[in-house]
Write a protein that holds these residues in place. Sequence first.
Motif, PDB file in Angstrom:
ATOM      1  N   UNK A 150       0.834  -1.194   0.000  1.00 38.77           N
ATOM      2  CA  UNK A 150       0.000   0.000   0.000  1.00 38.77           C
ATOM      3  C   UNK A 150       0.874   1.253   0.000  1.00 38.77           C
ATOM      4  N   UNK A 151       0.246   2.401  -0.034  1.00 37.69           N
ATOM      5  CA  UNK A 151       0.969   3.657   0.031  1.00 37.69           C
ATOM      6  C   UNK A 151       1.564   3.867   1.406  1.00 37.69           C
ATOM      7  N   UNK A 152       2.556   4.773   1.490  1.00 44.16           N
ATOM      8  CA  UNK A 152       3.257   4.989   2.759  1.00 44.16           C
ATOM      9  C   UNK A 152       2.311   5.431   3.875  1.00 44.16           C
ATOM     10  N   UNK A 153       1.291   6.216   3.529  1.00 40.43           N
ATOM     11  CA  UNK A 153       0.385   6.709   4.562  1.00 40.43           C
ATOM     12  C   UNK A 153      -0.528   5.624   5.114  1.00 40.43           C
ATOM     13  N   UNK A 154      -0.536   4.466   4.482  1.00 38.18           N
ATOM     14  CA  UNK A 154      -1.354   3.343   4.944  1.00 38.18           C
ATOM     15  C   UNK A 154      -0.519   2.246   5.604  1.00 38.18           C
ATOM     16  N   UNK A 156      14.013  16.579  -4.207  1.00 36.40           N
ATOM     17  CA  UNK A 156      12.933  17.130  -5.018  1.00 36.40           C
ATOM     18  C   UNK A 156      11.737  17.592  -4.198  1.00 36.40           C
ATOM     19  N   UNK A 157      11.683  17.240  -2.924  1.00 38.53           N
ATOM     20  CA  UNK A 157      10.530  17.580  -2.099  1.00 38.53           C
ATOM     21  C   UNK A 157      10.819  18.854  -1.291  1.00 38.53           C
ATOM     22  N   UNK A 158      10.051  19.915  -1.516  1.00 46.77           N
ATOM     23  CA  UNK A 158      10.303  21.178  -0.805  1.00 46.77           C
ATOM     24  C   UNK A 158      10.288  21.040   0.707  1.00 46.77           C
ATOM     25  N   UNK A 159       9.356  20.264   1.248  1.00 47.76           N
ATOM     26  CA  UNK A 159       9.300  20.092   2.701  1.00 47.76           C
ATOM     27  C   UNK A 159      10.550  19.385   3.210  1.00 47.76           C
ATOM     28  N   UNK A 160      11.013  18.389   2.452  1.00 52.94           N
ATOM     29  CA  UNK A 160      12.221  17.675   2.847  1.00 52.94           C
ATOM     30  C   UNK A 160      13.445  18.562   2.788  1.00 52.94           C
ATOM     31  N   UNK A 161      13.546  19.358   1.746  1.00 51.31           N
ATOM     32  CA  UNK A 161      14.676  20.286   1.625  1.00 51.31           C
ATOM     33  C   UNK A 161      14.662  21.273   2.784  1.00 51.31           C
ATOM     34  N   UNK A 162      13.474  21.755   3.119  1.00 54.32           N
ATOM     35  CA  UNK A 162      13.355  22.664   4.250  1.00 54.32           C
ATOM     36  C   UNK A 162      13.777  22.013   5.552  1.00 54.32           C
ATOM     37  N   UNK A 163      13.428  20.735   5.711  1.00 52.88           N
ATOM     38  CA  UNK A 163      13.796  20.011   6.932  1.00 52.88           C
ATOM     39  C   UNK A 163      15.303  19.809   7.016  1.00 52.88           C
ATOM     40  N   UNK A 195      26.260   4.073   0.458  1.00 53.90           N
ATOM     41  CA  UNK A 195      24.872   3.732   0.172  1.00 53.90           C
ATOM     42  C   UNK A 195      24.135   3.401   1.462  1.00 53.90           C
ATOM     43  N   UNK A 196      23.072   4.179   1.736  1.00 53.29           N
ATOM     44  CA  UNK A 196      22.206   3.948   2.895  1.00 53.29           C
ATOM     45  C   UNK A 196      20.844   3.457   2.423  1.00 53.29           C
ATOM     46  N   UNK A 197      20.302   4.162   1.427  1.00 49.81           N
ATOM     47  CA  UNK A 197      19.019   3.783   0.853  1.00 49.81           C
ATOM     48  C   UNK A 197      19.182   3.549  -0.632  1.00 49.81           C
ATOM     49  N   UNK A 230      13.132   4.311  -2.353  1.00 48.33           N
ATOM     50  CA  UNK A 230      13.206   3.338  -3.431  1.00 48.33           C
ATOM     51  C   UNK A 230      12.668   3.810  -4.767  1.00 48.33           C
ATOM     52  N   UNK A 231      11.854   4.859  -4.782  1.00 53.56           N
ATOM     53  CA  UNK A 231      11.261   5.330  -6.034  1.00 53.56           C
ATOM     54  C   UNK A 231      12.039   6.479  -6.657  1.00 53.56           C
ATOM     55  N   UNK A 232      13.214   6.787  -6.107  1.00 50.50           N
ATOM     56  CA  UNK A 232      13.981   7.918  -6.640  1.00 50.50           C
ATOM     57  C   UNK A 232      14.503   7.633  -8.046  1.00 50.50           C
ATOM     58  N   UNK A 233      14.491   8.627  -8.922  1.00 55.17           N
ATOM     59  CA  UNK A 233      15.125   8.455 -10.234  1.00 55.17           C
ATOM     60  C   UNK A 233      16.631   8.700 -10.169  1.00 55.17           C
ATOM     61  N   UNK A 234      17.106   9.220  -9.041  1.00 55.88           N
ATOM     62  CA  UNK A 234      18.537   9.525  -8.906  1.00 55.88           C
ATOM     63  C   UNK A 234      19.361   8.246  -8.904  1.00 55.88           C
TER      64      UNK A 234
END
Length: 329
Positions: A84-88, A169-176, A231-233, A212-216
Motif C-alpha cells: 500500500x501507500x506509505x500513509x497506509x 525534489x521535495x520542498x518540505x524535505x529540503x526545508x527540513x 549507500x544507505x538507501x 526506493x522510487x527515486x530516479x537519482x
Amino acid sequence: MDRDDTTLRVLSTSDLAGLDISLADVVDTVEQAYRTLAAGKSDNPRKLTVKPDDGHSVSYAMLGRDGVRNVVAVKTSYKHGLDKGRDQQHYYTTLTIYDDTTGLPVAMMDCSRIGSLRTPAVSALLARECAAPDATTALVIGTGTQGRLALPFLLTTLPKLDRLLLSGTHPDGIGAVRTELARHFPDREVEVVDDLKSAARDADVIVATAGGHTPAAVEADWLKPGATAILVGHGLAPSTLHHADRVIATNEAQMRVTGTDMADSDGNLPAVDLELPVIISGVSKPRTSAQQRIFAYNSGLVVTDIALGHRFAELALKQGLGTEIPLWK
C-alpha cells in the motif's frame, strides 16, 4: 520505585523524543560498539526474517550482547502494508535491554529514534574512515529521515568539509534538511543542486539516502578520483559498487542479503574488502591510495542499536522518565 525482577521500565516515543543527546555522543557510542565487536567482546548473530508469500508485511528479530556495557538485548521490527501507500503502512520497532551483571531488566523502548540517529552516525564514521585526506565537498542524495541528519553527522566527523550539496525534489524535505543543519551548525549552509551528475563529479563524499522510487542514480564514471560513495538507501547505480577500487561494508553478510538491488546481470555482488568494525579497530585501513574510489555499504548491526539504546536508557533513568510496569508479577 526500586528496580526488581518483576518490573519493566517502558520508554515511549515521547519519553525518548525529549532526551538531549549530542551528535558527538551518538557517534562515540556507535564507534565504541564497533570496537567492542571487533575485539570479540560482543555478539551480533544474523537476524531472523519472516515475510508472507504476498509480501504485504515483513518482520525482523535481532539478538545481541554488548560485552563492555554488559547488556543483552532483543530488537524487533514489524512493517505492515508494503503493498500500500506509505500513509497506509504501519511500522513498529522495539528494543528490550537486560543487565547481564545484575540479571535485571533495564528497559523496553521504542527504537525508531535510535535507528534514525544510529544510521547517519554510521555513515559519518564510514566517511571519516574512507574519505580521501583532502576531502572538502559532501553531497547528500535524499531528504527523508536519513537525509535530514546526514550533513550534521558528516560535519561532526569531518569538520573540514567546506561545501555541502543536497540533491532532493521535495520542498518540505529540503526545508527540513536546512532546519536540521541550522540547529546543529548555524553557521553552515547547504547548496541545493539540480544537476546530479555535475554535483557528483565535484563531491569527495556522497551519501545516498533516497527512497526506493527515486530516479537519482549516480554512475561510477561520474565519480572523481578518490571519491567515497556511501549507500544507505538509494541513489547510487550498481556501477559504483562493481567498478569501485575498494568495497567496504558494515557487514558483508547483511550486504549480500539486503543489497541484491545492486547485483550485476548475473545476480552477483563483488567481494567486500573490509568491514567497518575492523577498520574502526585500527587493524586495517580502507584505502591504500588517495586516488581510489571507494564504495561503502551501510547496513545496521544490532550491537550499535544496543549501545545507543542503553545510552538512551541511562539518560532517561537519570531524569525519571518512563513507566514502571509490573510485567512479571
